[in-house]
Structures are given as C-alpha cells and as structure tokens.
Design a protein around this motif. Sequence first.
Motif, PDB file in Angstrom:
ATOM      1  N   LEU A 248     -25.978  -0.194 -11.661  1.00 19.53           N
ATOM      2  CA  LEU A 248     -25.652   1.055 -10.970  1.00 19.53           C
ATOM      3  C   LEU A 248     -25.284   2.153 -11.961  1.00 19.53           C
ATOM      4  CD1 LEU A 248     -23.545  -0.292  -7.948  1.00 19.53           C
ATOM      5  CD2 LEU A 248     -25.788   0.819  -7.816  1.00 19.53           C
ATOM      6  N   ARG A 249     -24.533   1.801 -12.982  1.00 17.47           N
ATOM      7  CA  ARG A 249     -24.166   2.793 -14.008  1.00 17.47           C
ATOM      8  C   ARG A 249     -25.402   3.351 -14.715  1.00 17.47           C
ATOM      9  NH1 ARG A 249     -19.029   3.687 -14.947  1.00 17.47           N
ATOM     10  NH2 ARG A 249     -17.411   2.099 -14.683  1.00 17.47           N
ATOM     11  N   HIS A 250     -26.427   2.530 -14.836  1.00 18.48           N
ATOM     12  CA  HIS A 250     -27.646   2.944 -15.541  1.00 18.48           C
ATOM     13  C   HIS A 250     -28.657   3.593 -14.603  1.00 18.48           C
ATOM     14  CE1 HIS A 250     -26.722  -0.210 -18.911  1.00 18.48           C
ATOM     15  NE2 HIS A 250     -25.976   0.877 -18.985  1.00 18.48           N
ATOM     16  N   GLY A 251     -28.236   3.856 -13.360  1.00 15.64           N
ATOM     17  CA  GLY A 251     -29.114   4.542 -12.421  1.00 15.64           C
ATOM     18  C   GLY A 251     -30.095   3.651 -11.699  1.00 15.64           C
ATOM     19  N   LYS A 252     -29.929   2.340 -11.839  1.00 19.98           N
ATOM     20  CA  LYS A 252     -30.841   1.407 -11.188  1.00 19.98           C
ATOM     21  C   LYS A 252     -30.371   1.089  -9.769  1.00 19.98           C
ATOM     22  CE  LYS A 252     -32.151  -0.905 -15.515  1.00 19.98           C
ATOM     23  NZ  LYS A 252     -32.170  -2.218 -16.223  1.00 19.98           N
ATOM     24  N   ARG A 253     -31.308   0.700  -8.938  1.00 19.92           N
ATOM     25  CA  ARG A 253     -30.977   0.251  -7.598  1.00 19.92           C
ATOM     26  C   ARG A 253     -30.677  -1.242  -7.636  1.00 19.92           C
ATOM     27  NH1 ARG A 253     -35.024   3.534  -3.456  1.00 19.92           N
ATOM     28  NH2 ARG A 253     -34.872   5.555  -4.522  1.00 19.92           N
ATOM     29  N   ILE A 254     -29.836  -1.665  -6.704  1.00 23.91           N
ATOM     30  CA  ILE A 254     -29.525  -3.084  -6.606  1.00 23.91           C
ATOM     31  C   ILE A 254     -29.843  -3.574  -5.204  1.00 23.91           C
ATOM     32  CG2 ILE A 254     -27.711  -2.931  -8.370  1.00 23.91           C
ATOM     33  CD1 ILE A 254     -25.645  -3.087  -6.082  1.00 23.91           C
ATOM     34  N   ASP A 255     -30.061  -4.859  -5.073  1.00 16.79           N
ATOM     35  CA  ASP A 255     -30.336  -5.438  -3.762  1.00 16.79           C
ATOM     36  C   ASP A 255     -29.053  -5.490  -2.938  1.00 16.79           C
ATOM     37  OD1 ASP A 255     -33.011  -5.843  -4.364  1.00 16.79           O
ATOM     38  OD2 ASP A 255     -32.634  -7.828  -5.253  1.00 16.79           O
ATOM     39  N   GLY A 256     -29.234  -5.588  -1.619  1.00 17.09           N
ATOM     40  CA  GLY A 256     -28.052  -5.760  -0.771  1.00 17.09           C
ATOM     41  C   GLY A 256     -27.754  -4.591   0.126  1.00 17.09           C
ATOM     42  N   GLY A 257     -28.781  -3.856   0.546  1.00 11.20           N
ATOM     43  CA  GLY A 257     -28.539  -2.728   1.435  1.00 11.20           C
ATOM     44  C   GLY A 257     -27.857  -3.134   2.731  1.00 11.20           C
ATOM     45  N   GLY A 258     -28.083  -4.376   3.135  1.00 16.99           N
ATOM     46  CA  GLY A 258     -27.475  -4.861   4.367  1.00 16.99           C
ATOM     47  C   GLY A 258     -25.976  -5.012   4.289  1.00 16.99           C
ATOM     48  N   ARG A 259     -25.424  -4.973   3.081  1.00 16.89           N
ATOM     49  CA  ARG A 259     -23.972  -5.095   2.919  1.00 16.89           C
ATOM     50  C   ARG A 259     -23.249  -3.809   3.290  1.00 16.89           C
ATOM     51  NH1 ARG A 259     -22.802  -6.913  -3.051  1.00 16.89           N
ATOM     52  NH2 ARG A 259     -24.735  -5.796  -3.518  1.00 16.89           N
ATOM     53  N   LEU A 260     -23.992  -2.727   3.371  1.00 14.40           N
ATOM     54  CA  LEU A 260     -23.373  -1.426   3.627  1.00 14.40           C
ATOM     55  C   LEU A 260     -23.345  -1.161   5.127  1.00 14.40           C
ATOM     56  CD1 LEU A 260     -22.236   0.922   1.924  1.00 14.40           C
ATOM     57  CD2 LEU A 260     -24.453   2.025   2.115  1.00 14.40           C
ATOM     58  N   THR A 261     -22.160  -1.021   5.679  1.00 18.83           N
ATOM     59  CA  THR A 261     -22.027  -0.782   7.116  1.00 18.83           C
ATOM     60  C   THR A 261     -21.950   0.699   7.456  1.00 18.83           C
ATOM     61  OG1 THR A 261     -19.619  -1.053   6.927  1.00 18.83           O
ATOM     62  CG2 THR A 261     -20.901  -3.003   7.510  1.00 18.83           C
ATOM     63  N   GLY A 262     -21.441   1.529   6.549  1.00 21.43           N
ATOM     64  CA  GLY A 262     -21.357   2.965   6.773  1.00 21.43           C
ATOM     65  C   GLY A 262     -22.434   3.698   6.007  1.00 21.43           C
ATOM     66  N   ALA A 263     -22.328   5.019   5.985  1.00 22.50           N
ATOM     67  CA  ALA A 263     -23.316   5.832   5.270  1.00 22.50           C
ATOM     68  C   ALA A 263     -23.217   5.635   3.765  1.00 22.50           C
ATOM     69  CB  ALA A 263     -23.136   7.303   5.625  1.00 22.50           C
ATOM     70  N   VAL A 264     -21.992   5.560   3.271  1.00 23.72           N
ATOM     71  CA  VAL A 264     -21.740   5.367   1.840  1.00 23.72           C
ATOM     72  C   VAL A 264     -20.556   4.430   1.681  1.00 23.72           C
ATOM     73  CG1 VAL A 264     -22.652   7.631   1.164  1.00 23.72           C
ATOM     74  CG2 VAL A 264     -20.224   7.396   1.725  1.00 23.72           C
ATOM     75  N   ALA A 265     -20.360   3.950   0.456  1.00 21.78           N
ATOM     76  CA  ALA A 265     -19.209   3.096   0.157  1.00 21.78           C
ATOM     77  C   ALA A 265     -18.870   3.211  -1.316  1.00 21.78           C
ATOM     78  CB  ALA A 265     -19.484   1.638   0.525  1.00 21.78           C
ATOM     79  N   ALA A 266     -17.645   2.829  -1.646  1.00 25.10           N
ATOM     80  CA  ALA A 266     -17.185   2.834  -3.035  1.00 25.10           C
ATOM     81  C   ALA A 266     -17.519   1.500  -3.678  1.00 25.10           C
ATOM     82  CB  ALA A 266     -15.679   3.087  -3.078  1.00 25.10           C
ATOM     83  N   ALA A 267     -18.385   1.512  -4.680  1.00 24.30           N
ATOM     84  CA  ALA A 267     -18.749   0.288  -5.400  1.00 24.30           C
ATOM     85  C   ALA A 267     -17.657  -0.018  -6.422  1.00 24.30           C
ATOM     86  CB  ALA A 267     -20.095   0.458  -6.089  1.00 24.30           C
ATOM     87  N   ILE A 268     -17.052  -1.195  -6.281  1.00 25.88           N
ATOM     88  CA  ILE A 268     -15.929  -1.570  -7.130  1.00 25.88           C
ATOM     89  C   ILE A 268     -16.263  -2.859  -7.866  1.00 25.88           C
ATOM     90  CG2 ILE A 268     -13.485  -2.210  -7.139  1.00 25.88           C
ATOM     91  CD1 ILE A 268     -13.168  -0.432  -4.640  1.00 25.88           C
ATOM     92  N   ASP A 269     -16.112  -2.846  -9.194  1.00 24.19           N
ATOM     93  CA  ASP A 269     -16.517  -3.991 -10.009  1.00 24.19           C
ATOM     94  C   ASP A 269     -15.463  -5.093  -9.989  1.00 24.19           C
ATOM     95  OD1 ASP A 269     -14.477  -3.401 -11.843  1.00 24.19           O
ATOM     96  OD2 ASP A 269     -15.818  -2.608 -13.372  1.00 24.19           O
ATOM     97  N   PRO A 270     -15.741  -6.252 -10.604  1.00 24.32           N
ATOM     98  CA  PRO A 270     -14.800  -7.377 -10.569  1.00 24.32           C
ATOM     99  C   PRO A 270     -13.436  -7.073 -11.191  1.00 24.32           C
ATOM    100  CG  PRO A 270     -16.980  -8.149 -11.171  1.00 24.32           C
ATOM    101  CD  PRO A 270     -17.036  -6.652 -11.196  1.00 24.32           C
ATOM    102  N   ASP A 271     -13.369  -6.050 -12.052  1.00 25.01           N
ATOM    103  CA  ASP A 271     -12.095  -5.672 -12.666  1.00 25.01           C
ATOM    104  C   ASP A 271     -11.329  -4.666 -11.817  1.00 25.01           C
ATOM    105  OD1 ASP A 271     -12.464  -7.302 -14.935  1.00 25.01           O
ATOM    106  OD2 ASP A 271     -13.705  -5.750 -15.888  1.00 25.01           O
ATOM    107  N   GLY A 272     -11.856  -4.341 -10.641  1.00 24.54           N
ATOM    108  CA  GLY A 272     -11.180  -3.396  -9.760  1.00 24.54           C
ATOM    109  C   GLY A 272     -11.421  -1.944 -10.107  1.00 24.54           C
TER     110      GLY A 272
END
Length: 297
Positions: A248-272
């Motif tokens: 995501l930081r490098h501008g790439k898309r990731i799989d898992g669109g079904g995980r998003l329930t709203g229009a947008v969300a805050a992506a938070i890494d394992p370190d919080g």
Amino acid sequence: MVRAGILLVDKPGGITSHDVVSRARRALGTRKIGHAGTLDPMATGLLVLGVEGATRLLTYIVGADKTYEATIVLGIATDSDDADGVETERADATAVAAVADEAIAAGIAALTGEIEQVPSTVSAIKVGGRRAYDLARAGEEVELKARRVTVSRFDVRAVRRGDGVIALDVVVDCTSGTYIRALARDLGRALGVGGHLTMLRRTRIGAFEVAAAASVDDIAEDALIEPATAAAVVVGALAVGADEARDLRHGKRIDGGGRLTGAVAAAIDPDGRLIGIVEKRGAQLKSVMNMPEEVDR
C-alpha cells in the motif's frame, strides 16, 4: 521533532481559529499544523487540529456532523446575524411579546430536517475568488446561493422573555456547512421579529467531543491523539499485514476488497501504525491517502 497526531482544542471566545493554530505551532515547535472547521471569534468550543503528517486526516474530519449549543435572541436583527454585527432591526416590544411558544416551536420545526439555507453574508464562502465577509465589509452587495443542509436536532432547552426580546437556549445537531447564525436569522424572520445569535459553542465534530479537548494554555505533545487511533474513530479500522502495508505504501493494490464494509477505512499495520486510508477498487483495496512513514525517535 514533534510526532504526528490529532489535537483537540477548546477555543475560547475573542480569538480566531488561526490564532489557535499559531499558539499550537509555538507550543509544539512546528509550522505543519492545520485545522478542520473554522470557528468565528465570538464562538467557543471544539477545534480539531492536525499536526505534522496527520494534517492529511483533516479531509476526513471536516465533513463530519457537528453539535452546537447556542443562544438565539428574537426581536433584534444584525447585519452579521450575530452579536458582533451592527443592529439593523428592532421589533416593537408588544410584537415580540405576542410571539407564542407554539409559534416558536413551529418555526423551529420548519428549520429541522433537510432544508435549503442561505449562508450569512459575513461567511467565509468565496464569491468570485473573494471571501463573502471581505465583500460585505467593503460595502459590496453579496448574494449567496442557498445550499442543502440537514438539521437533525434543533431543541430548545430554555426560553427567557424580557426587555423586549426572547432568548432561546438551543442545541443543534447538523451536517457540515450548516450556519447556526442563519438558523437564528431565519427563525426571527419567520416569526416577523428578527433574530440573531449571541452565543455559540461547538461541542462535537463527528466522534470527537469538546470534553476531551485541551485549553489553549495546555497545548502539549502528550495531548496528541495517535493518527491510527484518530483515523479508526473517523472512518473505521482495517488491519493489514506487514507485506500488505508495504504494498500500500508503494501505491500497489492488495487483495481483500470484501473486508471493507464502508466506503473507506484506516489501514493499520501489525505495529499499530496508520498506513493510510483505503477504498475498494473491484475485488481489491487501494490507498487513497498515505501517511508519511514514521521515524523512530
């Protein structure tokens, strides 16, 4: 170097929102501070500041619904629709006394829900590249277009009659862009006696409450809300793995669109840490706002 974060400040009356930003810049030792949602000098209450990279979150905060406590005075109109303006109309005391509580309730009901509202002529809206209040103060004619806003709550907490006026203490829940001064003006006009605002206090922006805000004299780094915490409150959190965070930081898309329930969300890494704000693109997720990478101190 000060860390990034969201700062809640309880603005006092008599100073501008920019004055609060200036004080925060001095207190925190950084120029990179912005705010979401201007308050007039007369107004008090919640001002949300973004510090360092967290200024990028203000876009998602400024449009949130808001709550205000206010005092509306019926019987007097001003050119600014508030107490800072010049009196333009004063109704006869007998006409004011004849305004029944039922008429006030009906006028408020008409201003509740989805309405078309013409902003005050001394608002910060730009007309031909210039602020409406600059045009008004220069004596130029200002005609602002009505805009659709929603007032979900317009409750009267107290009614005080005397000295030829009626003072209403009210609480208003509304969408962003609603002018409480305009509600006071329009209520007074509907009742035929004029009206203006004499007190305004913002108590809420979205999920942020003024009760949690610092005073302008107590601004400090330890009052900052972590970007991940603030973003999760505003748009909801989505946990991502270390590899996903890197992509995501490098501008790439990731799989898992079904995980998003709203229009947008805050992506938070394992370190919080907040990576950014993501949205769904087909079956994938793409970052629409990336936070600067944090430097360990």
